[in-house]
Design a protein around this motif. Sequence first.
Motif, PDB file in Angstrom:
ATOM      1  N   GLU A  21       0.665  -1.239   0.055  1.00 17.60           N
ATOM      2  CA  GLU A  21       0.013  -0.109  -0.002  1.00 17.60           C
ATOM      3  C   GLU A  21       0.841   1.187   0.054  1.00 17.60           C
ATOM      4  N   LEU A  22       1.886   1.467   0.623  1.00 15.24           N
ATOM      5  CA  LEU A  22       2.599   2.702   0.552  1.00 15.24           C
ATOM      6  C   LEU A  22       3.504   2.522  -0.491  1.00 15.24           C
ATOM      7  N   THR A  23       3.904   1.605  -1.058  1.00 11.17           N
ATOM      8  CA  THR A  23       4.693   1.437  -2.381  1.00 11.17           C
ATOM      9  C   THR A  23       3.568   2.508  -3.562  1.00 11.17           C
ATOM     10  N   ALA A  24       2.328   1.889  -3.440  1.00 11.37           N
ATOM     11  CA  ALA A  24       1.360   2.426  -4.246  1.00 11.37           C
ATOM     12  C   ALA A  24       1.462   3.827  -4.029  1.00 11.37           C
ATOM     13  N   GLU A  28       4.295   5.779  -5.212  1.00 11.28           N
ATOM     14  CA  GLU A  28       4.111   5.737  -6.787  1.00 11.28           C
ATOM     15  C   GLU A  28       3.257   7.013  -7.287  1.00 11.28           C
ATOM     16  N   ARG A  29       2.195   7.173  -6.540  1.00  9.90           N
ATOM     17  CA  ARG A  29       1.189   8.067  -6.787  1.00  9.90           C
ATOM     18  C   ARG A  29       1.775   9.666  -6.611  1.00  9.90           C
ATOM     19  N   VAL A  30       2.303   9.727  -5.379  1.00  9.33           N
ATOM     20  CA  VAL A  30       3.070  11.155  -5.302  1.00  9.33           C
ATOM     21  C   VAL A  30       4.067  11.272  -6.270  1.00  9.33           C
ATOM     22  N   GLU A  31       4.902  10.411  -6.475  1.00 12.17           N
ATOM     23  CA  GLU A  31       6.139  10.801  -7.353  1.00 12.17           C
ATOM     24  C   GLU A  31       5.388  11.033  -8.656  1.00 12.17           C
TER      25      GLU A  31
END
Length: 124
Positions: A99-102, A105-108
Motif C-alpha cells: 500500500e505504501l509503495t502504491a 508511486e502516486r506521489v512521485e
Amino acid sequence: MVKKTGRPGYLQIADELREQIRRGTLAPGDPLPSTARLSEDFDASLSVVKMAVGILRNEGLVIGQQGKGVYVREIDTPAGDTAAATADELAEIRASIKELTARLERVESTLSQQAGKPRRSPRS
C-alpha cells in the motif's frame, strides 16, 4: 519414535513436542514428560532428548523450574500458535508495504507531472 530420515533426532523430537504444544495436547502450564520418559517414548538417548527440550526453551515454548521439571509456557497469542501469529504479522507487513509503495508511486507521479508544467507567476 525417531525415524531414520536423515533429519537429526533432536529436531524430530522438538518438532513433535512443538506440534503437541500447538495442538494443545500439551497445554500451557502442563509439565513435559521427564527426559527419561521422552527417551523411552522416542527411543533416543537422554542427550538427544535434552537437546530437543533445549530448542523448545530457546524458542520460548517451555520453561524449566529448578528441581520441578519443564513446563509449557503461556503464549501471548490468541490461539497460542506463534508460527501462525508470525505469518499473520508478516502478511500484514507485506500488505502495508504494498500500500505504501502504491501511495509513493502516486506521489512521485504527481510531483513529476508538476515539475514538467511551467510555473505561473503569482501576479498573473
